[in-house]
Design a protein around this motif. Structure first.
Motif, mmCIF file in Angstrom:
data_model
loop_
_atom_site.group_PDB
_atom_site.id
_atom_site.type_symbol
_atom_site.label_atom_id
_atom_site.label_comp_id
_atom_site.label_asym_id
_atom_site.label_seq_id
_atom_site.Cartn_x
_atom_site.Cartn_y
_atom_site.Cartn_z
ATOM 1 N N THR A 180 27.711 57.658 -56.394
ATOM 2 C CA THR A 180 28.427 56.739 -57.265
ATOM 3 C C THR A 180 29.368 55.884 -56.434
ATOM 4 O O THR A 180 29.885 56.331 -55.401
ATOM 5 N N PRO A 181 29.614 54.648 -56.849
ATOM 6 C CA PRO A 181 30.520 53.783 -56.078
ATOM 7 C C PRO A 181 31.925 54.382 -56.001
ATOM 8 O O PRO A 181 32.456 54.907 -56.981
ATOM 9 N N LEU A 182 32.513 54.327 -54.829
ATOM 10 C CA LEU A 182 33.858 54.838 -54.600
ATOM 11 C C LEU A 182 34.794 53.689 -54.235
ATOM 12 O O LEU A 182 34.351 52.605 -53.870
ATOM 13 N N ARG A 183 36.092 53.969 -54.345
ATOM 14 C CA ARG A 183 37.058 53.011 -53.820
ATOM 15 C C ARG A 183 36.878 52.907 -52.315
ATOM 16 O O ARG A 183 36.550 53.885 -51.644
ATOM 17 N N LEU A 184 37.077 51.736 -51.776
ATOM 18 C CA LEU A 184 36.795 51.514 -50.362
ATOM 19 C C LEU A 184 37.605 52.455 -49.471
ATOM 20 O O LEU A 184 37.085 52.990 -48.482
ATOM 21 N N THR A 185 38.857 52.692 -49.822
ATOM 22 C CA THR A 185 39.710 53.548 -48.993
ATOM 23 C C THR A 185 39.318 55.019 -49.105
ATOM 24 O O THR A 185 39.789 55.842 -48.299
ATOM 25 N N GLU A 186 38.490 55.372 -50.085
ATOM 26 C CA GLU A 186 38.021 56.753 -50.229
ATOM 27 C C GLU A 186 36.754 57.028 -49.436
ATOM 28 O O GLU A 186 36.375 58.189 -49.264
ATOM 29 N N ILE A 187 36.085 55.981 -48.958
ATOM 30 C CA ILE A 187 34.797 56.164 -48.272
ATOM 31 C C ILE A 187 34.995 56.627 -46.841
ATOM 32 O O ILE A 187 34.344 57.566 -46.364
ATOM 33 N N THR A 188 35.905 56.002 -46.126
ATOM 34 C CA THR A 188 36.112 56.327 -44.722
ATOM 35 C C THR A 188 37.517 55.900 -44.313
ATOM 36 O O THR A 188 38.275 55.341 -45.131
ATOM 37 N N SER A 189 37.852 56.135 -43.065
ATOM 38 C CA SER A 189 39.197 55.831 -42.572
ATOM 39 C C SER A 189 39.270 54.394 -42.078
ATOM 40 O O SER A 189 38.250 53.735 -41.844
ATOM 41 N N LEU A 190 40.501 53.926 -41.862
ATOM 42 C CA LEU A 190 40.702 52.580 -41.338
ATOM 43 C C LEU A 190 40.135 52.466 -39.925
ATOM 44 O O LEU A 190 39.518 51.445 -39.579
ATOM 45 N N GLY A 191 40.318 53.497 -39.106
ATOM 46 C CA GLY A 191 39.787 53.454 -37.748
ATOM 47 C C GLY A 191 38.275 53.336 -37.725
ATOM 48 O O GLY A 191 37.709 52.570 -36.922
ATOM 49 N N HIS A 192 37.592 54.082 -38.603
ATOM 50 C CA HIS A 192 36.129 53.994 -38.662
ATOM 51 C C HIS A 192 35.686 52.621 -39.159
ATOM 52 O O HIS A 192 34.696 52.068 -38.672
#
Length: 558
Positions: free
Chosen positions: A129-141
């Protein structure tokens, strides 16, 4: 009873008049149909006279040409020519016709083999299911994935301001507030970064693509589309072109083109117009964005034989300004030539030959740009073959040199894990064109082309690539089998046991009066002018064992 005299046409069409050919007066005439000319008649106005009003049922449409946009696309006198051009532009139709010509019973089905590397799917069939962008991965990634995008993709499709992108990426993670439509840009860049940095798909890539799609599909337009929405749709079209089906890509690219027109970015409105002006953005970014979207839509439409989206004013975007390390201009520089190959526009031998030579003269430096050049050359070659035209030996040599360079570029991109769509599409189409050219130099390139396609298929082990390699192998195998059957027929003719064995004929002098017919034959058949008759008529060349020794050339694919 006297034989009927041939009736002369009362009016000859304009192409037949210019070329001084016989015309039967039909519409289109037989000559134009056979040679692919645009058949039309010059009608001189007569003295006007009062005419009775006609009802719509009895109204007669005047002659139309394929360049007319007012009539139906499939009607008119050039319908058969339009169909031939559609089939020539489409790689799928061309491959199908090639297979039917070699062996109708075993020809490959109609399919765009090797259109891209194929869909990237996880081993387990999951529907995230679509997630909030900040929930998918870290800023560094996200920065690492974006860096992969700007290193490998942006130099070829450079329509995003890199500095501004990373600034807004930092702000997105600091605020933790959804940036609405700009999330589709962030997710789109990161998804393509995954594609170009990781050989196998990951759950992160799947979530990123789902989030980008959700942002684009749920966005509600309350006015002209803004630059973030347009950028998100172009990124979606790029990702689909490299991984998804042709029809999904065509729909996405067509939607992008309609949004571009609605935004007012292209064509540019007049300063005193009351219509909405384009979204605010850097003029060079605007040209690049429109150019890449146009490029994707044109070629997807050609491959499927469907209509491309054209604006009310068909002027092309201004070429982008050159930048260090950027070759977007090389790719978009091919756009005018691409648009000129629209199936609705007929091209004669001079047009196609001139277009081919112009393309061969082009300077392309990087692998994706070289393969874009190869793709356009392959399309022109298909058009030339469909119209039963020939190219000179020097031009054919330059074509083979470019195609060999394209194969080398495809191998480089496969080893670098850069899955541009051309890395699979161009090698497969090169194999088909080499079989169609059917000359000793072109067939000599087949091993290199097959090895290149095999490398791509082993690097990206997808069902799409396995199917493409199998189809190419089948075409080469059928071509080899037909040659072996032909050689067997020649062998039976030369080794007939029931006929008297004749001695080898003596050396023939083509200059003698006895064989003066050879000179006339060469004059009538330009293709024979490159043959050395002295060598051809040498008694050693007539040895059956020498003629049949050619079978050893075809055993490479047993």
């Amino acid at each position: 009873m006297q034989p009927h005299k041939r009736k002369r046409a009362r009016l000859a069409c304009q192409p037949c008049r210019e070329r001084k050919r016989k015309c039967d007066g039909s519409d289109p005439c037989v000559t134009c149909s056979d040679w692919g000319y645009r058949c039309h008649y010059e009608v001189y106005p007569r003295k006007p006279r009062a005419a009775k009003p006609t009802s719509p049922a009895t109204h007669v449409e005047p002659h139309s040409s394929p360049h007319d946009t007012s009539g139906p696309a499939t009607g008119g006198s050039d319908h058969s020519g339009l169909v031939r051009r559609l089939e020539a532009n489409s790689g799928a139709a061309f491959v199908r016709k090639l297979g039917l010509k070699i062996d109708p019973a075993k020809a490959p089905k109609l399919n765009l083999f090797g259109w891209n590397i194929g869909a990237r799917q996880l081993s387990a069939s999951l529907q995230p299911t679509p997630l909030r962008l900040t929930e998918i991965t870290s800023l560094g990634h996200m920065k690492e994935l974006a860096q992969a995008y700007f290193t490998k993709v942006d130099p070829c499709y450079g329509f995003i301001d890199r500095h501004e992108f990373f600034e807004r990426l930092e702000a997105r993670w600091q605020s933790h507030v959804s940036a609405a439509i700009f999330d589709s840009v962030l997710a789109g860049v990161a998804a393509i970064g995954c594609l170009f940095s990781q050989k196998n798909p990951t759950m992160t890539e799947i979530h990123l693509t789902q989030t980008a799609v959700c942002c684009l599909d749920t966005h509600r337009l309350s006015g002209p589309p803004n630059i973030d929405l347009l950028t998100g749709w172009v990124l979606r079209s790029i990702y689909l072109r490299m991984t998804d089906s042709p029809y999904a890509t065509w729909i996405a690219s067509s939607t992008t083109m309609h949004l571009l027109e609605a935004s007012g970015l292209h064509p540019e409105p007049s300063p005193d117009s009351v219509l909405p002006h384009g979204a605010k953005c850097d003029p060079d970014i605007r040209r690049r964005l429109v150019g890449v979207a146009h490029h994707l839509n044109v070629w997807t439409s050609f491959d499927l034989g469907l209509s491309r989206v054209s604006f009310q004013r068909n002027d092309l975007p201004t070429p982008p300004a050159p930048k260090a390390g950027d070759y977007t201009g090389e790719v978009l520089g091919l756009l005018p030539m691409s648009v000129s190959l629209d199936p609705g526009k007929s091209k004669d031998e001079t047009d196609l030959t001139s277009a081919l030579c112009t393309l061969l003269d082009g300077s392309h430096t990087q692998p994706p740009s070289v393969l874009a050049q190869c793709n356009l050359v392959l399309c022109v070659l298909r058009r030339i073959h469909t119209q039963n035209l020939d190219i000179s030996s020097p031009v054919a040599g330059r074509v083979l040199q470019l195609l060999s360079n394209g194969l080398a570029c495809a191998r480089r991109m496969a080893l670098d894990y850069s899955p541009w769509h051309q890395v699979a599409n161009v090698p497969f189409q090169i194999i088909c064109v080499l079989l169609t050219m059917d000359t000793r130099p072109s067939l000599a390139m087949l091993p290199e082309a097959m090895q290149t396609l095999s490398l791509v298929a082993s690097t990206y082990d997808t069902e799409t690539m396995r199917e493409a390699y199998s189809a190419a192998y089948l075409l080469v195998f059928l071509h080899q089998k037909r040659r072996k059957d032909d050689l067997a027929i020649f062998g039976a003719a030369l080794n007939c046991q029931n006929e008297k064995q004749f001695e080898s004929p003596p050396h023939l002098d083509p200059a003698s009066e006895e064989y003066s017919w050879l000179g006339a034959l060469v004059a009538d058949m330009p293709g024979l002018q490159r043959i050395d008759l002295d060598q051809f008529l040498n008694s050693e060349m007539m040895d059956p064992s020498t003629l049949l020794n050619g079978t050893t050339l075809l055993n490479g694919f047993d």
